[in-house]
Design an enzyme around this catalytic site. Structure first.
Site, PDB file in Angstrom:
ATOM      1  N   GLN A 130       4.261  -5.443   8.831  1.00  0.00           N
ATOM      2  CA  GLN A 130       4.618  -5.062   8.132  1.00  0.00           C
ATOM      3  C   GLN A 130       6.838  -4.509   8.126  1.00  0.00           C
ATOM      4  OE1 GLN A 130       3.781  -1.804   4.671  1.00  0.00           O
ATOM      5  NE2 GLN A 130       3.436  -3.293   3.184  1.00  0.00           N
ATOM      6  N   PRO A 275       7.281   4.535  12.839  1.00  0.00           N
ATOM      7  CA  PRO A 275       8.132   5.213  11.654  1.00  0.00           C
ATOM      8  C   PRO A 275       7.955   4.668  10.277  1.00  0.00           C
ATOM      9  CG  PRO A 275       7.530   2.590  12.355  1.00  0.00           C
ATOM     10  CD  PRO A 275       6.880   3.372  13.412  1.00  0.00           C
ATOM     11  N   GLY A 277       5.336   7.297   7.069  1.00  0.00           N
ATOM     12  CA  GLY A 277       4.330   7.893   6.759  1.00  0.00           C
ATOM     13  C   GLY A 277       2.992   7.709   7.026  1.00  0.00           C
ATOM     14  N   GLY A 278       2.681   6.592   6.923  1.00  0.00           N
ATOM     15  CA  GLY A 278       1.355   6.007   6.925  1.00  0.00           C
ATOM     16  C   GLY A 278       1.540   4.869   7.134  1.00  0.00           C
ATOM     17  N   MET A 279       0.426   3.623   7.260  1.00  0.00           N
ATOM     18  CA  MET A 279       0.305   2.652   7.518  1.00  0.00           C
ATOM     19  C   MET A 279      -0.976   2.149   6.765  1.00  0.00           C
ATOM     20  SD  MET A 279       1.842  -0.675   6.800  1.00  0.00           S
ATOM     21  CE  MET A 279       0.671  -1.857   6.252  1.00  0.00           C
ATOM     22  N   GLU A 280      -1.199   1.649   5.658  1.00  0.00           N
ATOM     23  CA  GLU A 280      -2.583   1.261   4.836  1.00  0.00           C
ATOM     24  C   GLU A 280      -3.596   0.107   6.019  1.00  0.00           C
ATOM     25  OE1 GLU A 280       0.049  -1.332   2.994  1.00  0.00           O
ATOM     26  OE2 GLU A 280       0.647   0.195   3.383  1.00  0.00           O
ATOM     27  N   ASN A 281      -3.100   0.135   7.219  1.00  0.00           N
ATOM     28  CA  ASN A 281      -4.154  -1.041   7.491  1.00  0.00           C
ATOM     29  C   ASN A 281      -5.625  -0.743   7.023  1.00  0.00           C
ATOM     30  OD1 ASN A 281      -1.966  -2.008   9.062  1.00  0.00           O
ATOM     31  ND2 ASN A 281      -2.236  -0.575  10.440  1.00  0.00           N
ATOM     32  N   HIS A 304      -2.720   8.310  -0.853  1.00  0.00           N
ATOM     33  CA  HIS A 304      -2.059   6.840  -1.216  1.00  0.00           C
ATOM     34  C   HIS A 304      -2.743   5.934  -0.365  1.00  0.00           C
ATOM     35  CE1 HIS A 304       1.706   4.611  -1.780  1.00  0.00           C
ATOM     36  NE2 HIS A 304       1.677   4.466  -1.033  1.00  0.00           N
ATOM     37  N   GLU A 305      -2.798   5.900   1.324  1.00  0.00           N
ATOM     38  CA  GLU A 305      -3.193   4.932   2.084  1.00  0.00           C
ATOM     39  C   GLU A 305      -4.153   4.850   1.289  1.00  0.00           C
ATOM     40  OE1 GLU A 305      -0.532   3.410   3.668  1.00  0.00           O
ATOM     41  OE2 GLU A 305       1.024   5.459   3.658  1.00  0.00           O
ATOM     42  N   HIS A 308      -4.250   2.221  -1.458  1.00  0.00           N
ATOM     43  CA  HIS A 308      -4.593   0.873  -1.012  1.00  0.00           C
ATOM     44  C   HIS A 308      -5.165   0.214  -0.862  1.00  0.00           C
ATOM     45  CE1 HIS A 308       0.008   0.076  -0.894  1.00  0.00           C
ATOM     46  NE2 HIS A 308       0.435   0.766   0.537  1.00  0.00           N
ATOM     47  N   GLU A 327       2.832  -1.220  -4.410  1.00  0.00           N
ATOM     48  CA  GLU A 327       2.682   0.013  -4.570  1.00  0.00           C
ATOM     49  C   GLU A 327       4.074   0.367  -4.956  1.00  0.00           C
ATOM     50  OE1 GLU A 327       3.118   1.414  -1.556  1.00  0.00           O
ATOM     51  OE2 GLU A 327       3.159  -0.328  -0.190  1.00  0.00           O
ATOM     52  N   ASP A 384      13.194  -5.011   5.451  1.00  0.00           N
ATOM     53  CA  ASP A 384      12.908  -4.018   6.379  1.00  0.00           C
ATOM     54  C   ASP A 384      14.324  -2.274   5.609  1.00  0.00           C
ATOM     55  OD1 ASP A 384      10.863  -3.920   7.786  1.00  0.00           O
ATOM     56  OD2 ASP A 384      11.730  -4.257   9.724  1.00  0.00           O
ATOM     57  N   TYR A 392       7.296   1.971  -5.782  1.00  0.00           N
ATOM     58  CA  TYR A 392       7.005   2.603  -5.419  1.00  0.00           C
ATOM     59  C   TYR A 392       7.097   4.076  -6.903  1.00  0.00           C
ATOM     60  CZ  TYR A 392       5.892   3.097  -0.280  1.00  0.00           C
ATOM     61  OH  TYR A 392       6.340   2.282   1.005  1.00  0.00           O
ATOM     62  N   MET A 562      11.364   6.490   9.102  1.00  0.00           N
ATOM     63  CA  MET A 562      11.974   6.412   8.590  1.00  0.00           C
ATOM     64  C   MET A 562      13.048   7.480   7.698  1.00  0.00           C
ATOM     65  SD  MET A 562      12.312   1.946   9.621  1.00  0.00           S
ATOM     66  CE  MET A 562      11.193   1.859   8.911  1.00  0.00           C
TER      67      MET A 562
END
Length: 612
Positions: A130, A275, A277-281, A304-305, A308, A327, A384, A392, A562
């Site tokens: 993403q 980079p 907090g989390g990625m909702e893969n 949160h994830e 998603h 988001e 980005d 959000y 980030m």
């Protein structure tokens, strides 16, 4: 050409991919993946067919049946945001194979050498696709408008293992002929190699493609959940404690939003350079180790994830112009899960921290208010670089406003119907608004929908949370401005979130002596909770309290999230009379950047360029 997405070369007159079969050969010494990408279309097609690529070396394009080369054009000029388009000429074909390899500048990939890992023994590689980085791993229609199913064969050294955001089929020996041209058979089948095979049977947008390869271990934490990380007992044990309540959250999510459609909900704790907090893969959420806080509040990122799984993965924004549909909905859903599992006070703190973040984003974008809208125009803009809390928190506020208008029971019915109606589809803001008006009679007369969606800034009917603990913390922060520090009995039961909210409500600049006195009493600069530590260090920087610059440097060198890099580097270089801080920031970045993911590196480079 008729693009369907400002961030993709995908042409609306071309068919959309339905399935991709991927074959990967991982060469760790050269940090390269050799790839065969077999793209399937819904029907035979004749004419030009355009895909996105970035930082890929294309070897050849073939008809998979005859193995004959197909004519293609790879645009030589590289667009800094979009990359390069490849246009293949098809003649009554429904499949095409592209042979390619990644390059060191493939932006989705971070290759970690053994010293950069927890165990210091073996290399590690992981992805972050993403918003528009899948194209740097394999050629694709890299837009969320194009949902795909896929299979993947990953050929890796036998001493490593692989995980994916997909169903694991088997781990086995390589078989001659299965590489489809990714590499020669003797290389594919050489001793010491193993194939990990995966399948994704539900259509997902390309940004949800994800894998990690390294020395991995896991712990079982629930009937549908394992926690994976590098095989370090301390990390695995801490993560399994932090996320022990995951199954309860899944059940709450199902009660609120309908069936969980993805079978597994596994978690992968990545090295500190991750980079986000989390990625909702789907099936395999990727997490930063900074969410392991020791008090289960890190589970809010997991909430949160998890949310998603319904909003974002099941229903997806058609393009990044409508990112709030992913988001805003997910932030609302996360807070409903947190409220049910951890109580109303925790949810109110979460909303309060979000409110402060939203107010701060208005200041950040004061010279470019386009990006304070929910429905944006991102033509020519790198997503980005404008990633923010607006989709959000303003998105959350919009949905919360609708809930207050029609009442929670009615909104819950609406939400379930929305998810059931659009699942496995990619939609835009207008489709949502039309659905809202069709299902909530007269809502457009009660709420100014156009102002919320297309207006800049924070609408007047947005709302701060109302709770005793929130009011008490804000009141104590206001007293600090008058020189009163909170007493120990007032903060005795505070966790990280309370301190984070307190620090975020302090004035941006106070006397250096006040900063030192606050830290002398409560040791915030030494907090194990990075939310607290970074909020305190921001205050120290803005107050020119240089005693803490060693701690700032240490923090910038040990994490790559980030959420922490962006405010710390910005605080150092933004404003007048910052020559010394500018030199300091550039030195720290030059020493730390090799440990940052390429996405984070690019964001920090943009900050330093803007203020230098």
């Amino acid at each position: 050409m008729a693009p369907i997405d400002p961030h993709s070369y995908t042409d609306s007159t071309h068919p959309l991919t339905t399935h991709i079969a991927l074959t990967f050969y991982f060469d760790f010494p050269s940090s390269t993946i050799f790839t065969s990408t077999l793209i399937s279309l819904p029907a035979p097609y004749s004419g030009p067919f355009t895909l996105d690529t970035r930082s890929l070396s294309i070897t050849s394009v073939l008809d998979p049946t005859t193995r004959n080369p197909l004519p293609f054009t790879l645009v030589t000029a590289t667009d800094p945001i979009l990359g390069q388009s490849i246009t293949i000429t098809l003649s009554n074909q429904s499949q095409v194979v592209i042979l390619s390899k990644t390059t060191p500048s493939s932006s989705a990939l971070q290759w970690l050498s053994p010293p950069q890992t927890f165990n210091k023994s073996f290399p590690f590689v992981y992805t972050q696709c993403q918003s528009i980085h899948a194209r740097s791993i394999f050629p694709c229609q890299d837009t969320p408008a194009a949902r795909i199913m896929y299979t993947a064969k990953l050929n890796v050294p036998r001493y490593l293992s692989a995980v994916m955001a997909a169903k694991h089929v088997e781990r086995r020996d390589p078989v001659a002929g299965e590489s489809l041209g990714a590499c020669e058979d003797p290389v594919w089948c050489e001793e010491g190699r193993v194939v990990e095979e995966f399948v994704m049977e539900q259509p997902v947008p390309p940004y949800l493609f994800a894998f990690a390869v390294g020395e991995l271990g896991f712990r079982e934490v629930g009937p549908r959940t394992r926690v994976y990380s590098e095989a370090v007992p301390g990390v695995l044990d801490a993560a399994s404690r932090e996320f022990a309540g995951t199954e309860e959250m899944i059940r709450v999510g199902e009660r609120l939003f309908g069936p969980y459609e993805w079978e597994r909900f596994d978690l992968l704790v990545l090295p500190p350079s991750f980079p986000y907090g989390g990625m909702e893969n789907p099936r395999m959420v990727f997490l930063t180790p900074t969410v392991i806080k020791g008090d289960a509040t890190g589970a809010q990122v997991v909430a949160h994830e998890l949310a998603h799984s319904w909003t974002g993965n099941l229903i997806t924004n058609k393009t990044n112009d409508h990112f709030w549909l992913n988001e805003g909905f997910t932030t609302y859903a996360e807070r409903r899960i947190v409220e049910a599992v951890q109580g109303e006070d925790r949810a109110a703190l979460n909303i309060g921290i979000g409110w402060r973040g939203l107010v701060e984003e208005m200041e950040r974008f004061k010279d470019n208010m386009e990006f304070t809208k929910l429905k944006t125009n991102q033509e020519g803009v790198d997503p980005d670089n404008i990633y923010s809390q607006v989709p959000y928190e303003k998105g959350f506020q919009f949905l919360w406003r609708i809930e207050r208008q029609i009442g929670r029971p009615a909104f819950d019915v609406f939400l379930k119907k929305y998810i059931a109606t659009f699942k496995f589809q990619s939609i835009d803001t207008d489709m949502f608004i039309d659905f809202l008006k069709a299902n909530v009679t007269g809502i457009e007369d009660q709420i100014d929908l156009k102002l919320w969606v297309e207006g800049t800034g924070i609408p007047p009917d947005a709302m701060e949370p109302v709770s005793n603990i929130y009011s008490k913390i804000v009141s104590l922060a206001n007293e600090f401005k008058l020189g009163r520090m909170p007493k120990e009995d007032e903060v005795a039961d505070w966790h990280g979130q309370e301190w984070e909210l307190y620090l975020e409500n302090l004035p941006k600049s106070v006397e250096a002596s006040q900063v030192s006195a606050l830290d002398a009493r409560y040791r915030l600069s030494e907090s194990k909770d990075y939310e607290v530590k970074v909020a305190f260090l921001q205050l120290a920087i803005s107050s020119r309290c240089r005693d803490y610059y060693n701690e700032v440097e240490k923090t910038l060198k040990e994490v790559g999230r980030m959420k922490y890099l962006r405010p710390l580097y910005t605080a150092l270089v933004q404003g007048t009379g910052k020559e010394e801080e500018n030199i300091f920031a550039k030195r720290v970045f030059s020493e730390a950047c090799d440990c940052y993911h390429p996405i984070a590196r690019g964001v920090v480079e943009a900050i330093l360029a803007k203020y230098s």
